[in-house]
Design a protein around this motif. Structure first.
Motif, PDB file in Angstrom:
ATOM      1  N   ASP A  89       0.849  -1.189   0.000  1.00 10.05           N
ATOM      2  CA  ASP A  89       0.000   0.000   0.000  1.00 10.05           C
ATOM      3  C   ASP A  89       0.888   1.244   0.000  1.00 10.05           C
ATOM      4  O   ASP A  89       1.690   1.441   0.910  1.00 10.05           O
ATOM      5  CB  ASP A  89      -0.893  -0.016   1.239  1.00 10.05           C
ATOM      6  N   ARG A  99      -2.896   0.226  -4.034  1.00 11.76           N
ATOM      7  CA  ARG A  99      -2.612  -1.073  -3.434  1.00 11.76           C
ATOM      8  C   ARG A  99      -2.385  -2.075  -4.552  1.00 11.76           C
ATOM      9  O   ARG A  99      -3.112  -2.080  -5.549  1.00 11.76           O
ATOM     10  CB  ARG A  99      -3.764  -1.544  -2.545  1.00 11.76           C
ATOM     11  N   ILE A 103      -6.186  -8.091  -2.631  1.00 14.79           N
ATOM     12  CA  ILE A 103      -6.785  -6.950  -1.950  1.00 14.79           C
ATOM     13  C   ILE A 103      -8.208  -7.285  -1.536  1.00 14.79           C
ATOM     14  O   ILE A 103      -8.990  -7.817  -2.326  1.00 14.79           O
ATOM     15  CB  ILE A 103      -6.799  -5.721  -2.886  1.00 14.79           C
TER      16      ILE A 103
END
Length: 394
Positions: A89, A99, A103
């Motif tokens: 991140d 990011r 995820i």
């Protein structure tokens, strides 16, 4: 920074700038007549989560986070440890970050926190929107995401996420499992039914291969005032389904969306969310598309810091609306296979800062959230589900 996902109500441990956090839970679930999850009519203890997460600051603006996780729900559930999410991140500014990795998917207001018991009173998130059978599509994506927070001054602020990637799913994952059941139903009166055709080709459903070519979507949550949030999230995907020489179809998941509104002030929380799913179907099926619509409305009241209670009512329609119940009746099946309507009562009590217990009962009409196309038996229309759960954070 992903704090809602990476932490629970207990403080994370800091070991030389590595933040470590974990949780575990064990539940019991029993249904009165129909299986809510595999084996639930007999009562199941295979109802648990274990998670351990790590957050490592690499610089002032770069972080690495990961969580290993085990989830069981139902008699045939797999309890293997998996990497639930793992990402880098980079926060450029408050209004823009990126990011990369696996995820957690933003979907509705609560999908990211679905496995963290401390953040809600109910044992299960409302299944008419957050369906466990569709979990594999909704947990996490492997790809890239842009995110940020836009300050509108007196008009509040907007949290946004835009993502692109793919998802690993199995052959019995929600949408795909329902389409297999739909094919079995449509071929049941043919000289060669679904299972006979598989047998002739020497294949079984365990050979089903599902590939997500790509998945993309977004989530917007607008906090107008501190007590009021509006949300809208949506994704679409391109899916290939292959089963020996019997099936090889590209299927478009054209819409999977949730619209949300939440009011949270003092001891009271009110929530309303609406789900819409639109997906193509496999070749040679009579339906032009596969649809699922659902919604729920709920409220939670916190009596004090330890005790809270919640009530919700929701409806889900397996083929998009009550009008399409005629699909089932045309095949000599009960109309209530096309929908499921749930009233849920929940209570939660926090024993210590790091432990709590919950209890829940559901009054249900219809079976549309089970696979309504698997019709080897005629289910009961009205039934109940009871659930207990204990959780600890560390």
């Amino acid at each position: 920074l992903y704090s809602l996902i990476c932490t629970s109500s207990a403080d994370a441990k800091n070991i030389d700038s590595i933040y470590i956090n974990g949780f575990l839970s064990q539940g019991y679930l029993r249904s009165s007549d129909n299986d809510y999850f595999d084996g639930s009519t007999q009562g199941v203890w295979n109802f648990s989560e274990v998670g351990l997460s790590f957050l490592v600051p690499l610089s002032d603006s770069l972080y690495f986070g990961t969580q290993v996780f085990s989830h069981r729900l139902g008699s045939g559930a797999d309890s293997s440890l998996v990497v639930d999410w793992a990402f880098l991140d980079y926060g450029y500014e408050r209004w823009l970050g990126v990011r990369v990795g696996k995820i957690k998917m933003p979907f509705g207001l609560y999908n990211k926190q679905r496995d963290i018991d401390y953040l809600r009173t109910p044992v299960l998130l409302p299944q008419t929107v957050y369906m466990e059978g569709f979990r594999e599509f909704l947990v996490a994506i492997q790809g890239v995401e842009l995110y940020g927070n836009l300050d509108f001054s007196k008009a509040g602020y907007l949290d946004y996420e835009v993502f692109l990637g793919t998802v690993d799913v199995s052959g019995n994952a929600g949408y795909i499992g329902n389409m297999m059941g739909l094919m079995r139903l449509e071929l049941r009166d043919e000289p060669l039914d679904f299972d006979a055709r598989l047998g002739l080709r020497g294949v079984s459903l365990s050979d089903l291969d599902v590939t997500i070519h790509h998945l993309e979507g977004f989530s917007f949550i607008w906090t107008i005032i501190p007590e009021l949030r509006l949300g809208y999230s949506r994704f679409q995907a391109s899916v290939n389904v292959a089963l020996g020489g019997f099936i090889n179809s590209d299927v478009k998941l054209s819409e999977n969306s949730v619209a949300s509104i939440e009011y949270d002030k003092g001891k009271l929380t009110l929530i309303y969310e609406v789900l819409a799913v639109r997906m193509g179907v496999l070749d040679n099926l009579s339906l032009e598309g596969f649809e699922t619509d659902g919604w729920y409305a709920g409220s939670t009241w916190h009596f004090n810091d330890e005790l809270s209670a919640a009530i919700s009512y929701g409806e889900s329609f397996a083929l998009g609306s009550e009008a399409k119940e005629s699909y089932f009746t045309s095949k000599g099946l009960p109309r209530y296979l096309g929908w499921q309507k749930e009233t849920t009562y929940s209570v939660s009590y926090q024993l210590t800062e790091s432990s709590l217990i919950k209890a829940e009962v559901k009054w249900i009409h219809g079976v549309g959230l089970s696979n309504p196309f698997e019709t080897g038996f005629v289910p009961k229309e009205s039934w109940r589900v009871y659930a207990l759960k204990a959780s600890v954070a560390f």
